[in-house]
Write an enzyme that holds these catalytic residues in place. Structure first.
Site, PDB file in Angstrom:
ATOM      1  N   ASP A 165      -4.577  22.095  -1.635  1.00 39.58           N
ATOM      2  CA  ASP A 165      -4.643  23.270  -0.627  1.00 39.58           C
ATOM      3  C   ASP A 165      -4.920  23.958  -1.310  1.00 39.58           C
ATOM      4  O   ASP A 165      -4.899  23.982  -2.742  1.00 39.58           O
ATOM      5  CB  ASP A 165      -2.830  23.101  -0.523  1.00 39.58           C
ATOM      6  CG  ASP A 165      -2.631  25.104   0.064  1.00 39.58           C
ATOM      7  OD1 ASP A 165      -2.982  25.358   0.294  1.00 39.58           O
ATOM      8  OD2 ASP A 165      -1.810  24.800  -0.753  1.00 39.58           O
ATOM      9  N   ASN A 197      -4.244  27.506  -0.488  1.00 42.38           N
ATOM     10  CA  ASN A 197      -4.726  29.099  -0.922  1.00 42.38           C
ATOM     11  C   ASN A 197      -3.239  29.021  -1.259  1.00 42.38           C
ATOM     12  O   ASN A 197      -1.901  30.416  -1.234  1.00 42.38           O
ATOM     13  CB  ASN A 197      -4.901  29.292   0.145  1.00 42.38           C
ATOM     14  CG  ASN A 197      -3.951  29.128   1.460  1.00 42.38           C
ATOM     15  OD1 ASN A 197      -3.481  28.175   1.157  1.00 42.38           O
ATOM     16  ND2 ASN A 197      -4.271  29.560   2.670  1.00 42.38           N
ATOM     17  N   ASP A 224      -0.287  27.779   0.044  1.00 41.95           N
ATOM     18  CA  ASP A 224       0.843  27.759   1.565  1.00 41.95           C
ATOM     19  C   ASP A 224       1.321  26.451   1.382  1.00 41.95           C
ATOM     20  O   ASP A 224       2.103  26.069   2.515  1.00 41.95           O
ATOM     21  CB  ASP A 224      -0.333  28.286   2.805  1.00 41.95           C
ATOM     22  CG  ASP A 224      -0.643  27.365   2.857  1.00 41.95           C
ATOM     23  OD1 ASP A 224      -1.089  26.282   2.855  1.00 41.95           O
ATOM     24  OD2 ASP A 224      -1.795  27.841   4.671  1.00 41.95           O
ATOM     25  N   ASP A 244      -6.097  22.426   3.441  1.00 44.34           N
ATOM     26  CA  ASP A 244      -7.442  22.998   4.060  1.00 44.34           C
ATOM     27  C   ASP A 244      -8.903  22.906   4.256  1.00 44.34           C
ATOM     28  O   ASP A 244      -9.265  22.116   2.898  1.00 44.34           O
ATOM     29  CB  ASP A 244      -7.146  24.412   4.200  1.00 44.34           C
ATOM     30  CG  ASP A 244      -6.922  24.908   2.111  1.00 44.34           C
ATOM     31  OD1 ASP A 244      -7.867  24.102   1.252  1.00 44.34           O
ATOM     32  OD2 ASP A 244      -5.707  25.498   2.037  1.00 44.34           O
ATOM     33  N   ASP A 299     -13.554  14.229  14.034  1.00 48.56           N
ATOM     34  CA  ASP A 299     -12.411  13.336  15.485  1.00 48.56           C
ATOM     35  C   ASP A 299     -12.318  13.432  16.690  1.00 48.56           C
ATOM     36  O   ASP A 299     -12.987  14.362  16.719  1.00 48.56           O
ATOM     37  CB  ASP A 299     -10.687  13.573  14.691  1.00 48.56           C
ATOM     38  CG  ASP A 299      -9.915  12.296  14.354  1.00 48.56           C
ATOM     39  OD1 ASP A 299     -10.485  11.409  15.626  1.00 48.56           O
ATOM     40  OD2 ASP A 299      -9.426  12.016  13.400  1.00 48.56           O
ATOM     41  N   ASP A 337     -10.483   9.103  19.027  1.00 49.61           N
ATOM     42  CA  ASP A 337      -8.680   8.851  19.183  1.00 49.61           C
ATOM     43  C   ASP A 337      -8.739   7.975  19.770  1.00 49.61           C
ATOM     44  O   ASP A 337      -9.124   8.471  21.221  1.00 49.61           O
ATOM     45  CB  ASP A 337      -8.309  10.083  18.806  1.00 49.61           C
ATOM     46  CG  ASP A 337      -6.698  10.081  18.608  1.00 49.61           C
ATOM     47  OD1 ASP A 337      -6.175   9.327  18.083  1.00 49.61           O
ATOM     48  OD2 ASP A 337      -6.003  10.375  19.583  1.00 49.61           O
ATOM     49  N   GLU A 382     -11.401   4.494  18.714  1.00 50.60           N
ATOM     50  CA  GLU A 382     -10.186   3.387  17.806  1.00 50.60           C
ATOM     51  C   GLU A 382      -8.720   3.161  19.194  1.00 50.60           C
ATOM     52  O   GLU A 382      -8.916   3.218  20.024  1.00 50.60           O
ATOM     53  CB  GLU A 382      -8.989   4.756  17.560  1.00 50.60           C
ATOM     54  CG  GLU A 382      -7.772   3.971  16.825  1.00 50.60           C
ATOM     55  CD  GLU A 382      -6.295   5.423  16.792  1.00 50.60           C
ATOM     56  OE1 GLU A 382      -5.572   4.853  16.280  1.00 50.60           O
ATOM     57  OE2 GLU A 382      -6.497   6.090  17.674  1.00 50.60           O
ATOM     58  N   HIS A 435      -4.778   6.649   8.833  1.00 49.86           N
ATOM     59  CA  HIS A 435      -3.603   7.816   8.243  1.00 49.86           C
ATOM     60  C   HIS A 435      -2.150   7.664   9.203  1.00 49.86           C
ATOM     61  O   HIS A 435      -1.278   8.130   9.799  1.00 49.86           O
ATOM     62  CB  HIS A 435      -3.850   8.822   8.732  1.00 49.86           C
ATOM     63  CG  HIS A 435      -4.520   8.897  10.316  1.00 49.86           C
ATOM     64  ND1 HIS A 435      -5.709   8.169  10.642  1.00 49.86           N
ATOM     65  CD2 HIS A 435      -3.955   9.021  11.320  1.00 49.86           C
ATOM     66  CE1 HIS A 435      -6.164   8.781  11.985  1.00 49.86           C
ATOM     67  NE2 HIS A 435      -4.684   9.290  12.414  1.00 49.86           N
ATOM     68  N   ASP A 436      -2.660   6.458   9.969  1.00 56.32           N
ATOM     69  CA  ASP A 436      -0.833   5.504  10.640  1.00 56.32           C
ATOM     70  C   ASP A 436      -1.037   5.093  10.616  1.00 56.32           C
ATOM     71  O   ASP A 436       0.373   3.990  11.301  1.00 56.32           O
ATOM     72  CB  ASP A 436      -2.268   5.806  11.794  1.00 56.32           C
ATOM     73  CG  ASP A 436      -2.298   6.687  13.555  1.00 56.32           C
ATOM     74  OD1 ASP A 436      -1.577   7.870  12.853  1.00 56.32           O
ATOM     75  OD2 ASP A 436      -2.798   6.739  13.906  1.00 56.32           O
TER      76      ASP A 436
END
Length: 564
Positions: free
Chosen positions: A22, A24, A26, A30, A99, A200, A257, A330-331
């Site tokens: 990150d 910034n 938040d 990003d 992706d 995907d 995928e 990520h899954d």
């Protein structure tokens, strides 16, 4: 003999942007955060960056619900930030893969907003709408995220199909206009400098147009239906059309995928003469520990099955296809927690698994944090979890009076949030990921497992990854060499040979924490050998044939020898 291609010789690093860096404060990762770490990635040695979705999205499914394919989500930054990232990669000799999520959109996409407005709207047929049957859903298909795959819309009094969340309506690929809109969008991104796509759930785009009921399943009130929306009758037509309209016009990398695809089917998808895809992400290996009722049922995996699956793919894709090499993304849970030992032997087992992935034939994929041995997380309460699939499963489990302890345990082992906790950069608050409050809590072990600590330790997992990648860039044998399994029936050791031209590689891996004895098969002959890499620093570097007649391997030990 495999044809040489740049995407076969690369090493890919996957970034989950929400959790990488990150810039910034938040609390959400990003694009500028990613750009700030390009020197780190270049030093690691990877040459392709795969970016999970950064398109405009309501983030019901963390960016996999896209509301505008040609703009950047507010949390990620701006198109100018994306261009800065692209230019930073290209100036370093690295490539960018995006992706491609075209099985479905967000329900906030303009197409769907128009589609649901009336039955005669020009966009109606962009999605799959059906009337109900006897006051119920059009068929008995269930969603990947639980419950029915159909959602009733009161405005037009029909149901729309959503294989995932109800906020992710499926596109109607039978509609030629939809396909051509997608192809135009793909060309637009490629013209911006994208070097390829990870596609995907690409084999879900072709549904059986009859939408038949699935046969009964005793374990669920809804029926899976996967056999009717996976590998559908027009899938190959769509892929070949995509190749003609888009992919053939660019020198790019594509990886699809694909659920419910074995090596025999994959050989067709990635056959270089059929012009469909370069590589596949398959689930056969990563569903090894799924029980009879699926992901949320635990089952102990066996090395014999692990070797059988990898060997099958290595052999069947050797001549006319190509493998993608990965054990996490990520899954899926962290690979060291799933296939290694994330406590006593975390370092050794993480290095051993990395050795496997970087010494097989195929393109290796590194998921962020894998290179420092990040582990699964064990959050104290369900409120700390963010993944829609996990939360839906928990809610359904509570409704069905499932045991709370059992539910919590399976979430800790199988939940997707294991892979989505923030990247652990240093030992400062929030692991150096953000100056604000992270969107999902950091794994509490970040003070011991982080990049800063790994940089300072010459025997760290990070330095080991750098050496593996350097060897892969140095030796074509590691990329193109053929594969021969040794010790087929051994329950602890995974060993194989790689051959390319005049060179032979011997890989020896102990997959468990118990010691094991390796014996070189008599059919393998050589005079001398040189150790290329090992995960125990005191391993003997020079060997002769008799040295491998019988050696004792330590817990999770890995050795790679170049034989002469």
């Amino acid at each position: 003999m495999p044809k040489k291609k740049w995407w076969k010789e690369c090493v890919v690093y996957q970034i989950y942007p929400h959790s990488f860096k990150d810039s910034n404060g938040d609390g959400t990762g990003d694009l500028k955060g990613i750009t700030s770490k390009l020197d780190y990635l270049q030093h690691l040695g990877v040459n392709v960056l795969w970016l999970c979705p950064v398109y405009s999205s309501p983030n019901v499914d963390n960016g996999y619900d896209i509301s505008d394919y040609r703009s950047i989500m507010d949390e990620m930054g701006t198109m100018a930030d994306w261009e800065e990232l692209r230019d930073g990669l290209h100036s370093r000799g690295m490539k960018l893969v995006m992706d491609l999520v075209v099985n479905h959109t967000s329900d906030q996409h303009r197409w769907f907003q128009e589609s649901r407005s009336s039955k005669d709207n020009p966009y109606r047929n962009y999605y799959i709408w059906r009337p109900g049957k006897d006051g119920k859903e059009p068929n008995n298909w269930s969603s990947e995220f639980g419950g029915s795959a159909w959602e009733y819309d009161v405005l037009t009094e029909e149901y729309y199909l959503h294989v995932f969340s109800k906020n992710q309506p499926d596109l109607n690929w039978e509609n030629k206009t939809v396909r051509y809109e997608i192809y135009a969008m793909m060309r637009w991104w490629l013209d911006q400098g994208v070097n390829g796509f990870r596609m995907d759930v690409i084999n879900m785009i072709a549904k059986d147009p009859e939408l038949p009921d699935a046969p009964p399943l005793d374990s669920s009130p809804y029926q899976w239906g996967g056999q009717f929306f996976i590998n559908g009758p027009r899938l190959r037509y769509y892929l070949r059309e995509m190749y003609v309209k888009v992919l053939s016009k660019y020198d790019i990398m594509t990886v699809g995928e694909t659920r419910w695809v074995d090596a025999d089917m994959a050989r067709i998808f990635v056959d270089e003469y059929r012009h469909e895809l370069n590589m596949l992400f398959h689930f056969e290996l990563l569903e090894l520990d799924y029980g009879p009722s699926g992901k949320w049922e635990k089952k102990t995996w066996k090395l014999a099955d692990f070797k059988r699956i990898i060997s099958d793919w290595q052999k069947k894709l050797a001549e006319s296809g190509w493998n993608s090499l990965f054990l996490s993304n990520h899954d899926h849970p962290r690979m060291v927690s799933r296939f290694g030992n994330d406590s006593t032997y975390r370092v050794e087992s993480a290095k051993m698994l990395a050795t496997l992935l970087h010494t097989l034939q195929g393109t290796p994929y590194i998921y962020q944090g894998e290179e420092i041995g990040m582990t699964n997380v064990r959050f104290p309460c369900i409120e700390d979890y963010r993944d829609i699939e996990t939360l839906n499963m928990y809610e359904e489990g509570m409704k069905n009076a499932k045991d709370l302890k059992e539910l919590t345990e399976v979430i800790c082992e199988k939940g997707r949030d294991n892979a989505r906790t923030p990247m652990q950069w240093d030992s400062s608050i929030h692991a150096g990921f953000t100056d604000g409050t992270p969107w999902i809590p950091v794994n509490p072990n970040y003070r011991d497992i982080n990049v800063e600590q790994a940089e300072q330790d010459q025997y760290s997992i990070l330095h080991y990854y750098r050496k593996l990648i350097e060897l892969r860039h140095q030796y074509p044998l590691l990329v193109y060499g053929d594969y021969h399994l040794l010790m087929h029936k051994h329950t602890q050791i995974y060993s194989y040979l790689r051959h390319w031209e005049e060179e032979t590689l011997l890989v020896i891996l102990n997959f468990f924490e118990e010691s094991a004895t390796f014996s070189l098969p008599e059919k393998v002959t050589f005079k001398t050998g040189r150790l290329l890499i090992a995960n125990y620093p005191d391993t003997n570097a020079e060997i002769v044939a008799r040295d491998l007649k019988e050696i004792s391997l330590r817990p999770f030990e890995a050795r790679v020898y170049l034989l002469n």
